[in-house]
Enzyme design. Structure first.
Site, mmCIF file in Angstrom:
data_model
loop_
_atom_site.group_PDB
_atom_site.id
_atom_site.type_symbol
_atom_site.label_atom_id
_atom_site.label_comp_id
_atom_site.label_asym_id
_atom_site.label_seq_id
_atom_site.Cartn_x
_atom_site.Cartn_y
_atom_site.Cartn_z
ATOM 1 N N ARG A 223 0.852 -1.195 0.000
ATOM 2 C CA ARG A 223 0.000 0.000 0.000
ATOM 3 C C ARG A 223 0.890 1.248 0.000
ATOM 4 O O ARG A 223 1.952 1.263 0.644
ATOM 5 C CB ARG A 223 -0.881 0.030 1.258
ATOM 6 N N HIS A 271 -0.865 0.156 -9.793
ATOM 7 C CA HIS A 271 -1.591 -0.739 -8.872
ATOM 8 C C HIS A 271 -2.221 -1.913 -9.645
ATOM 9 O O HIS A 271 -3.439 -2.122 -9.599
ATOM 10 C CB HIS A 271 -2.674 0.032 -8.088
HETATM 11 N N1 NAP Z 1 -0.560 -4.232 -5.428
HETATM 12 C C1 NAP Z 1 -1.619 -5.018 -5.537
HETATM 13 O O1 NAP Z 1 -2.174 -5.189 -6.633
HETATM 14 C C2 NAP Z 1 -2.122 -5.747 -4.317
HETATM 15 C C3 NAP Z 1 -3.057 -6.779 -4.499
HETATM 16 C C4 NAP Z 1 -3.503 -7.484 -3.381
HETATM 17 C C5 NAP Z 1 -3.021 -7.153 -2.110
HETATM 18 N N2 NAP Z 1 -2.102 -6.138 -1.959
HETATM 19 C C6 NAP Z 1 -1.554 -5.811 -0.625
HETATM 20 O O2 NAP Z 1 -0.963 -6.955 -0.066
HETATM 21 C C7 NAP Z 1 -1.216 -6.943 1.342
HETATM 22 C C8 NAP Z 1 -0.973 -8.301 1.928
HETATM 23 O O3 NAP Z 1 -2.030 -9.180 1.584
HETATM 24 P P1 NAP Z 1 -2.181 -10.610 2.269
HETATM 25 O O4 NAP Z 1 -3.447 -11.196 1.795
HETATM 26 O O5 NAP Z 1 -0.934 -11.408 2.106
HETATM 27 O O6 NAP Z 1 -2.313 -10.191 3.824
HETATM 28 P P2 NAP Z 1 -2.296 -11.137 5.112
HETATM 29 O O7 NAP Z 1 -2.591 -12.537 4.720
HETATM 30 O O8 NAP Z 1 -3.151 -10.464 6.127
HETATM 31 O O9 NAP Z 1 -0.760 -11.110 5.598
HETATM 32 C C9 NAP Z 1 -0.199 -10.041 6.264
HETATM 33 C C10 NAP Z 1 1.191 -10.445 6.750
HETATM 34 O O10 NAP Z 1 1.830 -9.291 7.300
HETATM 35 C C11 NAP Z 1 2.289 -9.598 8.622
HETATM 36 N N3 NAP Z 1 2.229 -8.389 9.453
HETATM 37 C C12 NAP Z 1 1.159 -7.610 9.720
HETATM 38 N N4 NAP Z 1 1.512 -6.561 10.485
HETATM 39 C C13 NAP Z 1 2.843 -6.694 10.708
HETATM 40 C C14 NAP Z 1 3.790 -5.949 11.446
HETATM 41 N N5 NAP Z 1 3.444 -4.825 12.103
HETATM 42 N N6 NAP Z 1 5.067 -6.373 11.474
HETATM 43 C C15 NAP Z 1 5.427 -7.504 10.816
HETATM 44 N N7 NAP Z 1 4.582 -8.261 10.090
HETATM 45 C C16 NAP Z 1 3.297 -7.853 10.047
HETATM 46 C C17 NAP Z 1 1.364 -10.677 9.131
HETATM 47 O O11 NAP Z 1 2.006 -11.378 10.174
HETATM 48 P P3 NAP Z 1 1.294 -12.677 10.877
HETATM 49 O O12 NAP Z 1 1.292 -13.745 9.820
HETATM 50 O O13 NAP Z 1 2.182 -13.013 11.988
HETATM 51 O O14 NAP Z 1 -0.090 -12.218 11.279
HETATM 52 C C18 NAP Z 1 1.150 -11.498 7.863
HETATM 53 O O15 NAP Z 1 2.219 -12.402 7.678
HETATM 54 C C19 NAP Z 1 -2.661 -6.417 1.386
HETATM 55 O O16 NAP Z 1 -2.997 -5.912 2.650
HETATM 56 C C20 NAP Z 1 -2.629 -5.345 0.336
HETATM 57 O O17 NAP Z 1 -2.225 -4.143 0.946
HETATM 58 C C21 NAP Z 1 -1.657 -5.446 -3.052
#
Ligand code: NAP
Length: 308
Positions: A223, A271
């Site tokens: 993000r 994006h």
């Molecule tokens: N550019 C694009 O087109 C696009 C598309 C889709 C998504 N995204 C982005 O990708 C992000 C990730 O998606 P996801 O589905 O993989 O999310 P997710 O499954 O919720 O995974 C988030 C990860 O981040 C870790 N985390 C959260 N807060 C943290 C902190 N303060 N310090 C260290 N680690 C932390 C979590 O740790 P734990 O495992 O220990 O909870 C988890 O491993 C989305 O939120 C979105 O912003 C971008």
């Protein structure tokens, strides 16, 4: 009972069509069209205008059309009694794996540099990197981060992962939150796949870049507000970072006056790393809508206390 679709980018009709073809029995409304507010129990949203949720007294669940939910938390009309869900979708996962992999190869082989040489009709071979020369560190080892890490590791890359809690993934060295510095000192291609929360806002800053080996590269696909843009430009200008591929920005579309556009070492995409496909995602929304209607636990529910 009915679903309200709220997005402002002109793509609502694609989502309505997907509902029509997959679940014509469910009533769905575009928030911009007249609709009976008391029937709405689920809002399916992407970057909704703030303040709408309080107008729907029977609203029970706010469902994100994507993996991220930061824009729902930012809306003051979202309150703790509402349920929140997000998308976990196989297409979204493979699209992200492929996009990050493509950026890694473009960096290794200097493809962006050749693209800019082409505009000067410059025929010049440059040194390039091999897999053994780089260590990819992924911040955020959730659904997208861990799948991307595995895809890269399976191709023979050395991959590290960092997340709140420690993970066990074969072939990948993982670090938990307190070990950020250990993770950074070994990483020379940093991939950000964190959710945007108060804890991660601004995390990609000068102090963090200074802990990477000199000349590291950033691939930012999470993000916009994770990144402090001026800090990246300064770190590139000083040689601490050698460049970046950035897919997400605090304001989208990116302002035409942004210094990122003209920077020769910053590569911008709009994006598009991984875009929710209505055809693929509507199926899981329908499942959750039926679960909501029959008072069953929802799939892919977001822990609203944890914040992601
Ligand atoms: N550019 C694009 O087109 C696009 C598309 C889709 C998504 N995204 C982005 O990708 C992000 C990730 O998606 P996801 O589905 O993989 O999310 P997710 O499954 O919720 O995974 C988030 C990860 O981040 C870790 N985390 C959260 N807060 C943290 C902190 N303060 N310090 C260290 N680690 C932390 C979590 O740790 P734990 O495992 O220990 O909870 C988890 O491993 C989305 O939120 C979105 O912003 C971008």
């Amino acid at each position: 009972m009915a679903i309200l679709l709220i997005r402002q980018d002109g793509k609502t009709s694609q989502w309505l069509n997907a509902f029509k073809s997959q679940a014509s029995q469910i009533e769905c409304f575009d928030y911009n069209e007249p609709h009976p507010k008391e029937t709405i129990t689920m809002a399916l949203v992407w970057k909704q205008p703030h303040g709408l949720f309080e107008q729907y007294k029977n609203l029970k669940c706010v469902a994100s059309m994507g993996a991220g939910v930061d824009f729902i938390f930012e809306d003051p009309s979202f309150h703790q009694e509402l349920l929140m869900t997000r998308v976990v979708d196989p297409l979204l996962i493979t699209d992200m794996e492929e996009f990050v992999t493509a950026q890694v190869y473009a960096y290794m082989k200097g493809l962006y540099q050749y693209h800019s040489q082409q505009s000067f009709s410059l025929w010049q071979q440059n040194p390039y990197l091999r897999k053994k020369d780089i260590t990819i560190g992924i911040m955020g080892m959730g659904v997208l981060g861990s799948a991307t890490a595995k895809a890269l590791s399976d191709q023979g890359f050395n991959v590290l992962g960092w997340s709140n809690s420690k993970k066990q993934i074969e072939g990948i060295t993982t670090y938990e939150k307190v070990d950020l510095d250990l993770f950074l000192e070994k990483t020379n291609v940093l991939v950000c796949l964190l959710p945007l929360t108060p804890d991660t806002n601004g995390i990609l800053n000068e102090s963090l870049f200074s802990k990477l080996p000199r000349g590291a590269y950033l691939i930012h696909v999470a993000r916009g507000p994770h990144l402090v843009g001026e800090d990246l430009i300064q770190s590139i200008d000083k040689g601490q970072m050698c460049g970046a591929a950035i897919d997400v920005f605090p304001t989208e579309p990116l302002d035409t006056k942004s210094p990122f556009w003209g920077h020769s070492k910053i590569h911008i995409t709009p994006h598009c790393a991984s875009i929710s496909s209505p055809e693929s995602v509507v199926a899981q929304i329908v499942v959750n809508y039926n679960r909501l209607t029959s008072h069953q636990p929802l799939l892919n529910q977001v822990d609203t206390l944890k914040g992601y």
